[in-house]
Structure formats: C-alpha cells, structure tokens
Design a protein around this motif. Structure first.
Motif, PDB file in Angstrom:
ATOM      1  N   PHE A 271       0.860  -1.185   0.000  1.00 15.34           N
ATOM      2  CA  PHE A 271       0.000   0.000   0.000  1.00 15.34           C
ATOM      3  C   PHE A 271       0.896   1.234   0.000  1.00 15.34           C
ATOM      4  CE2 PHE A 271      -2.612   3.343   1.775  1.00 15.34           C
ATOM      5  CZ  PHE A 271      -3.852   3.127   1.180  1.00 15.34           C
ATOM      6  N   LEU A 272       0.895   1.959  -1.108  1.00 17.48           N
ATOM      7  CA  LEU A 272       1.722   3.159  -1.264  1.00 17.48           C
ATOM      8  C   LEU A 272       0.873   4.377  -0.906  1.00 17.48           C
ATOM      9  CD1 LEU A 272       3.425   2.175  -4.643  1.00 17.48           C
ATOM     10  CD2 LEU A 272       4.298   1.839  -2.318  1.00 17.48           C
ATOM     11  N   GLU A 273       1.072   4.909   0.282  1.00 17.61           N
ATOM     12  CA  GLU A 273       0.209   5.961   0.829  1.00 17.61           C
ATOM     13  C   GLU A 273       0.056   7.140  -0.120  1.00 17.61           C
ATOM     14  OE1 GLU A 273      -2.513   7.188   3.372  1.00 17.61           O
ATOM     15  OE2 GLU A 273      -1.250   5.491   3.989  1.00 17.61           O
ATOM     16  N   ASN A 274       1.115   7.551  -0.774  1.00 19.33           N
ATOM     17  CA  ASN A 274       1.079   8.719  -1.653  1.00 19.33           C
ATOM     18  C   ASN A 274       1.005   8.352  -3.131  1.00 19.33           C
ATOM     19  OD1 ASN A 274       1.223  10.743   0.406  1.00 19.33           O
ATOM     20  ND2 ASN A 274       3.377  10.197   0.690  1.00 19.33           N
ATOM     21  N   GLY A 275       0.689   7.079  -3.419  1.00 23.71           N
ATOM     22  CA  GLY A 275       0.598   6.640  -4.803  1.00 23.71           C
ATOM     23  C   GLY A 275      -0.741   6.987  -5.434  1.00 23.71           C
ATOM     24  N   TYR A 276      -0.717   7.269  -6.727  1.00 25.56           N
ATOM     25  CA  TYR A 276      -1.927   7.595  -7.489  1.00 25.56           C
ATOM     26  C   TYR A 276      -2.442   6.324  -8.196  1.00 25.56           C
ATOM     27  CZ  TYR A 276      -0.789  12.485  -6.590  1.00 25.56           C
ATOM     28  OH  TYR A 276      -0.535  13.685  -5.982  1.00 25.56           O
ATOM     29  N   HIS A 277      -3.370   6.498  -9.142  1.00 23.32           N
ATOM     30  CA  HIS A 277      -3.850   5.336  -9.885  1.00 23.32           C
ATOM     31  C   HIS A 277      -2.753   4.807 -10.801  1.00 23.32           C
ATOM     32  CE1 HIS A 277      -6.765   2.589 -11.587  1.00 23.32           C
ATOM     33  NE2 HIS A 277      -6.438   2.988 -12.798  1.00 23.32           N
ATOM     34  N   TYR A 278      -1.935   5.687 -11.292  1.00 18.68           N
ATOM     35  CA  TYR A 278      -0.775   5.289 -12.096  1.00 18.68           C
ATOM     36  C   TYR A 278       0.405   5.099 -11.158  1.00 18.68           C
ATOM     37  CZ  TYR A 278       3.187   5.804 -15.298  1.00 18.68           C
ATOM     38  OH  TYR A 278       4.360   5.632 -15.994  1.00 18.68           O
ATOM     39  N   LEU A 279       0.965   3.897 -11.149  1.00 19.83           N
ATOM     40  CA  LEU A 279       2.052   3.562 -10.220  1.00 19.83           C
ATOM     41  C   LEU A 279       3.275   3.105 -11.011  1.00 19.83           C
ATOM     42  CD1 LEU A 279       0.015   1.611  -7.504  1.00 19.83           C
ATOM     43  CD2 LEU A 279       0.872   3.962  -7.361  1.00 19.83           C
ATOM     44  N   PRO A 280       4.134   4.030 -11.402  1.00 20.39           N
ATOM     45  CA  PRO A 280       5.342   3.649 -12.137  1.00 20.39           C
ATOM     46  C   PRO A 280       6.383   3.037 -11.204  1.00 20.39           C
ATOM     47  CG  PRO A 280       5.372   5.992 -11.706  1.00 20.39           C
ATOM     48  CD  PRO A 280       4.053   5.475 -11.165  1.00 20.39           C
ATOM     49  N   ASP A 281       7.467   2.578 -11.802  1.00 19.30           N
ATOM     50  CA  ASP A 281       8.641   2.119 -11.044  1.00 19.30           C
ATOM     51  C   ASP A 281       8.343   0.932 -10.138  1.00 19.30           C
ATOM     52  OD1 ASP A 281      10.039   4.303 -12.198  1.00 19.30           O
ATOM     53  OD2 ASP A 281       9.307   5.620 -10.607  1.00 19.30           O
ATOM     54  N   GLN A 282       7.518   0.020 -10.609  1.00 18.62           N
ATOM     55  CA  GLN A 282       7.237  -1.197  -9.848  1.00 18.62           C
ATOM     56  C   GLN A 282       7.948  -2.422 -10.426  1.00 18.62           C
ATOM     57  OE1 GLN A 282       5.602  -0.860  -6.963  1.00 18.62           O
ATOM     58  NE2 GLN A 282       5.603   1.311  -7.531  1.00 18.62           N
ATOM     59  N   THR A 283       8.881  -2.182 -11.338  1.00 17.33           N
ATOM     60  CA  THR A 283       9.535  -3.278 -12.053  1.00 17.33           C
ATOM     61  C   THR A 283      10.201  -4.269 -11.107  1.00 17.33           C
ATOM     62  OG1 THR A 283       9.984  -1.736 -13.866  1.00 17.33           O
ATOM     63  CG2 THR A 283      11.170  -3.825 -13.883  1.00 17.33           C
ATOM     64  N   GLU A 284      11.019  -3.767 -10.195  1.00 17.15           N
ATOM     65  CA  GLU A 284      11.789  -4.656  -9.324  1.00 17.15           C
ATOM     66  C   GLU A 284      10.889  -5.380  -8.328  1.00 17.15           C
ATOM     67  OE1 GLU A 284      14.787  -5.435  -9.837  1.00 17.15           O
ATOM     68  OE2 GLU A 284      15.222  -3.921 -11.368  1.00 17.15           O
ATOM     69  N   ARG A 285       9.864  -4.688  -7.828  1.00 20.68           N
ATOM     70  CA  ARG A 285       8.950  -5.322  -6.868  1.00 20.68           C
ATOM     71  C   ARG A 285       8.207  -6.487  -7.531  1.00 20.68           C
ATOM     72  NH1 ARG A 285       6.716  -0.974  -4.638  1.00 20.68           N
ATOM     73  NH2 ARG A 285       7.776  -1.162  -2.636  1.00 20.68           N
ATOM     74  N   VAL A 286       7.729  -6.269  -8.742  1.00 23.32           N
ATOM     75  CA  VAL A 286       7.026  -7.337  -9.450  1.00 23.32           C
ATOM     76  C   VAL A 286       8.000  -8.456  -9.819  1.00 23.32           C
ATOM     77  CG1 VAL A 286       5.738  -7.907 -11.552  1.00 23.32           C
ATOM     78  CG2 VAL A 286       5.210  -5.799 -10.307  1.00 23.32           C
ATOM     79  N   MET A 287       9.214  -8.096 -10.213  1.00 21.78           N
ATOM     80  CA  MET A 287      10.206  -9.109 -10.569  1.00 21.78           C
ATOM     81  C   MET A 287      10.488 -10.024  -9.383  1.00 21.78           C
ATOM     82  SD  MET A 287      12.167 -10.334 -12.914  1.00 21.78           S
ATOM     83  CE  MET A 287      13.738 -11.139 -13.264  1.00 21.78           C
ATOM     84  N   ALA A 288      10.663  -9.444  -8.210  1.00 20.82           N
ATOM     85  CA  ALA A 288      10.935 -10.260  -7.020  1.00 20.82           C
ATOM     86  C   ALA A 288       9.773 -11.214  -6.747  1.00 20.82           C
ATOM     87  CB  ALA A 288      11.189  -9.353  -5.821  1.00 20.82           C
TER      88      ALA A 288
END
Length: 304
Positions: A271-288
């Motif tokens: 849960f990204l408190e300050n995140g919007y509907h568009y959430l860039p820069d999730q490449t590494e999290r999804v890769m893991a």
C-alpha cells in the motif's frame, strides 16, 4: 436512420473516428519498433475477433501474461520488459476494445466473454498455465480469469487493480474540470497520474506522445466494473501481489487492501500511501514476486 456519428460509434466503440484510429495505430506501430529486447508478434483469431500479442524473453522460461489497463496498449510494459524478460517468457496482450491492434470489441464485463476470449489467446500461444501481471482494468481481467480458470493462473501480480475495491465517482470531479479547457484536462490527468514530471527521458518521449494522442481520440469506458465477491476472493489460492496507491482517484485502494487482507491471507499487499492510480517504477517489486511465485513448481502454500 442512424446518424453518421451513431454509425461510427456502432462500428468502432473505441475511436472517435476512422482517421483517429489510423493515426493512433500508426504511432503505436512506430513505438513498437523501439521494443527494448528481441520480440515476436502474434495476430490471433479469437471468438471476439483478431487479437495482437508481443512475445519476448527466453522461449523455455516460465511464461508471464501481461494485461495493460484501459486507454492503453502493450507498449505500457516497455519500461518493465528489459528486467522481466531476463528470466521469463513474456506475452503482452492487447486487450480487445482498447487502442491497440486487437479487435474493437467491448463485450459486457459481467459474464464469461472475456474469459472465453483469453482461452482462445492462451490456446493459440500454447499456454496451459502462466503467471499474470495486470494493471487497472487489466488487473480486473487477470482477477476475472483467475476466478474462472484457477488451474491456468500460476500467480497474480496486480497493480492498482479494478474488481476488488469500490469504484469512486470520478466524474463528479472530472466534469467541472472538463469545462476549463486545456488547463482543466491537465488537472484531471494530474488527479489520475499524479504531478507530471518536469522532463521526460528521451527514450520515453514517443510513448508519452502516444498516450497523449490516445487520451484525445479514444472513447473512455464509462461503466461499473464487476467486483469479485468475498467467496470468489477466498477461492483464489495462487500467490498474489497487489500494489495500490492511497491517492487513487478512481478506486478505493483502502477497500482493495482490506478485502484482500480479509479474504486472501497469502496476498502480499503493498500500500503506497502517496501513490496515485498510475504507479510507475514497480519493475523490481514485481520481478521479485515473479521469481518467488511464477515457477511452475511453486504453490501459494509454500509462500505463506
């Protein structure tokens, strides 16, 4: 008799006119040429018409199906592809009814039409089981398919997914802004995507220009997206990653988080408190997550 505009809407529910469709598709083709790794393209016949897909990564690697959001197409995954394709065989699917190279068909979301369509797509690609990554409406599509075809979905990575938390009435905020010309449109996009970056890297500029063009000429889907029931969520036993933003203007991300916590104990919720509907820069999290959960021999129970 139907007017010319009504005939256009009936023949193509996606684009406002034929010229816009041709322009977007030409620009899309141009951006596809900049795909960052070697790729193959597939044009697949399905029950909903032709479907376009891009495949890349080692052919013998675990398969991962990528499902983009509304008012987008498969180039949305280009920032992620260089990393994910190192260890996975990626299949980026242009969703039907969106501004890609698939059919303009927009069947009702409530029902099995989209699952039957994906059945045809996966069959043509030779996939009997795969991990799925979906964002926004693509997240709903992945969830719907996992609910109807659980044996086919190895793992689910969901980025701001529809289909779990309540939809917000974004039109209440958007309509007054639409009356304020280009400034209003800019503020409306800011509510969804967050503040615009001060500068866009050269490699992302063609993609950004394509998205701007799409925003001008594509008919947005205005509909209530079906939500999975608690029992449907409880029946999802595969590994799940959900990434949601606390400032999402379209979806109630707290409701998404809370329902997943109650009903899918195996879910990894970011849960990204300050995140919007568009959430860039999730490449590494999804890769893991994919490295943990997308192997054909990994079960959700092994990850708990």
């Amino acid at each position: 008799a139907a007017s010319a505009s009504e005939r256009t809407r009936m023949s193509d529910p996606v684009f406002r006119n034929a010229e816009a469709a041709a322009s977007v598709k030409a620009q899309y083709r141009s951006v596809l040429e900049q795909w960052p790794v070697p790729r193959t393209e597939h044009q697949i016949s399905t029950c909903q018409g032709e479907t376009f897909a891009v495949a890349c990564g080692p052919e013998d690697a675990p398969p991962v199906v990528l499902l983009h959001g509304s008012q987008a197409n498969s180039v949305a995954w280009m920032p992620d592809v260089p990393t994910w394709s190192q260890k996975f065989r990626l299949y980026a699917i242009d969703m039907i009814g969106e501004p890609g190279l698939s059919a303009p068909s927009r069947p009702d979301l409530a029902g099995e039409a989209h699952a039957l369509w994906l059945d045809d797509v996966l069959s043509a690609l030779g996939l009997s089981r795969a991990a799925f990554v979906g964002t926004s409406l693509g997240g709903w599509l992945a969830l719907d398919y996992a609910s109807r075809r659980p044996e086919t979905v190895q793992a689910l990575a969901l980025i701001c997914p529809s289909g779990i938390g309540r939809q917000k009435n974004f039109l209440i905020k958007a309509l007054p802004l639409l009356l304020l010309g280009s400034w209003g449109k800019y503020k409306m996009r800011e509510l969804i995507f967050g503040p615009a970056p001060k500068s866009i890297p050269d490699e992302l500029r063609p993609f950004a220009e394509l998205m701007d063009q799409i925003a001008e000429v594509v008919r947005p889907r205005v509909l209530n997206i079906p939500r999975l029931t608690d029992s449907q969520l409880q029946a999802l036993h595969m590994p799940i990653l959900a990434i949601v933003g606390g400032r999402d203007a379209l979806l109630d991300s707290r409701d998404t988080r809370d329902r997943l916590q109650r009903n899918t104990p195996q879910a990894d919720i970011c849960f990204l408190e300050n995140g919007y509907h568009y959430l860039p820069d999730q490449t590494e999290r999804v890769m893991a997550f994919l490295e943990r959960g997308a192997s054909p021999n990994v079960s959700a129970a092994a990850l708990v």
